[in-house]
Design a protein around this motif. Sequence first.
Motif, PDB file in Angstrom:
ATOM      1  N   GLY A 147      -3.340  -1.260  -4.802  1.00  0.00           N
ATOM      2  CA  GLY A 147      -4.172   0.073  -4.924  1.00  0.00           C
ATOM      3  C   GLY A 147      -3.656   1.045  -4.197  1.00  0.00           C
ATOM      4  O   GLY A 147      -4.014   2.266  -4.159  1.00  0.00           O
ATOM      5  N   PHE A 148      -2.521   0.915  -3.375  1.00  0.00           N
ATOM      6  CA  PHE A 148      -1.872   2.313  -2.888  1.00  0.00           C
ATOM      7  C   PHE A 148      -0.446   2.518  -3.209  1.00  0.00           C
ATOM      8  O   PHE A 148       0.444   1.426  -3.172  1.00  0.00           O
ATOM      9  N   ARG A 149      -0.038   3.819  -3.708  1.00  0.00           N
ATOM     10  CA  ARG A 149       1.257   3.845  -3.849  1.00  0.00           C
ATOM     11  C   ARG A 149       1.863   4.529  -2.427  1.00  0.00           C
ATOM     12  O   ARG A 149       1.632   5.557  -1.953  1.00  0.00           O
ATOM     13  N   LEU A 150       3.117   3.739  -2.206  1.00  0.00           N
ATOM     14  CA  LEU A 150       3.563   4.067  -1.072  1.00  0.00           C
ATOM     15  C   LEU A 150       4.826   5.394  -1.373  1.00  0.00           C
ATOM     16  O   LEU A 150       4.737   5.741  -2.307  1.00  0.00           O
ATOM     17  N   LYS A 151       4.971   6.010  -0.091  1.00  0.00           N
ATOM     18  CA  LYS A 151       6.062   6.768  -0.215  1.00  0.00           C
ATOM     19  C   LYS A 151       7.408   6.647  -1.178  1.00  0.00           C
ATOM     20  O   LYS A 151       7.988   7.301  -1.956  1.00  0.00           O
ATOM     21  N   ASP A 152       7.729   5.615  -0.818  1.00  0.00           N
ATOM     22  CA  ASP A 152       8.861   4.901  -1.755  1.00  0.00           C
ATOM     23  C   ASP A 152       8.650   4.643  -3.235  1.00  0.00           C
ATOM     24  O   ASP A 152       9.392   4.088  -3.914  1.00  0.00           O
ATOM     25  N   LYS A 153       7.354   4.742  -3.699  1.00  0.00           N
ATOM     26  CA  LYS A 153       7.026   4.568  -4.901  1.00  0.00           C
ATOM     27  C   LYS A 153       6.482   3.028  -5.414  1.00  0.00           C
ATOM     28  O   LYS A 153       6.322   2.695  -6.416  1.00  0.00           O
ATOM     29  N   GLU A 154       6.880   2.217  -4.227  1.00  0.00           N
ATOM     30  CA  GLU A 154       6.274   0.804  -4.442  1.00  0.00           C
ATOM     31  C   GLU A 154       4.672   1.003  -4.316  1.00  0.00           C
ATOM     32  O   GLU A 154       4.214   1.844  -3.771  1.00  0.00           O
ATOM     33  N   TYR A 155       3.926  -0.184  -4.585  1.00  0.00           N
ATOM     34  CA  TYR A 155       2.801  -0.577  -4.626  1.00  0.00           C
ATOM     35  C   TYR A 155       2.356  -1.444  -3.363  1.00  0.00           C
ATOM     36  O   TYR A 155       2.887  -2.397  -3.452  1.00  0.00           O
ATOM     37  N   ALA A 156       1.345  -1.207  -2.732  1.00  0.00           N
ATOM     38  CA  ALA A 156       0.811  -1.902  -1.816  1.00  0.00           C
ATOM     39  C   ALA A 156      -0.629  -2.366  -1.948  1.00  0.00           C
ATOM     40  O   ALA A 156      -1.586  -1.408  -2.506  1.00  0.00           O
ATOM     41  N   ASP A 157      -1.076  -3.412  -1.462  1.00  0.00           N
ATOM     42  CA  ASP A 157      -2.632  -3.699  -1.682  1.00  0.00           C
ATOM     43  C   ASP A 157      -3.507  -2.924  -0.565  1.00  0.00           C
ATOM     44  O   ASP A 157      -2.737  -2.617   0.482  1.00  0.00           O
ATOM     45  N   ILE A 158      -4.783  -2.491  -1.068  1.00  0.00           N
ATOM     46  CA  ILE A 158      -5.586  -2.000   0.023  1.00  0.00           C
ATOM     47  C   ILE A 158      -6.719  -2.792   0.174  1.00  0.00           C
ATOM     48  O   ILE A 158      -7.098  -3.846  -0.489  1.00  0.00           O
ATOM     49  N   CYS A 159      -7.289  -2.872   1.601  1.00  0.00           N
ATOM     50  CA  CYS A 159      -8.425  -3.867   1.816  1.00  0.00           C
ATOM     51  C   CYS A 159      -9.414  -2.738   2.327  1.00  0.00           C
ATOM     52  O   CYS A 159      -9.460  -2.224   3.246  1.00  0.00           O
TER      53      CYS A 159
END
Length: 167
Positions: A147-159
Amino acid sequence: MESSVIIRQYEEKDISSMIRIWNEVVNEGIAFPQEQCLTVKSGKEFFASQSYCGVAADEAAGSVLGLYILHPNNVGRCSHICNASYAVSFLNRGQHIGERLVQDCMKQACALGFRILQFNAVVATNLNARHLYEKLGFQQLGTIPGGFRLKDKEYADICPYYISLTN
């Protein structure tokens, strides 16, 4: 230093420090959804548009160490739910300033008539924030994969998290 730090409503004199701290987090690219840094003009407008903005101020040093913004999370039948964001200067992390900001935010939210404080997008890897929210009684609502696009363009989960402000 702890004894001279107070949490109070922001003042005009705080805006440049608030913008600097906010932009630190935006530039870090691992917590806030915003991608554009605030300018003096956009920062003034942004902070003025909130229901409330609080700052952690070291009154002895005359400096702002952190801040929060508080505003409705939605409209109409859901306008009793608020949302907030917190930012602590890189130099002042680990001093429980974030905890004091969240606690003050909860008090201000109650005073403004909000019944629930909800965080829509706590990045799963933001373990310090998650630990703090859980320590203060917030409940995790689940996980949104990618749910979250990191600055490095990878994606992380959001809680998402929430807490009832009424007992």
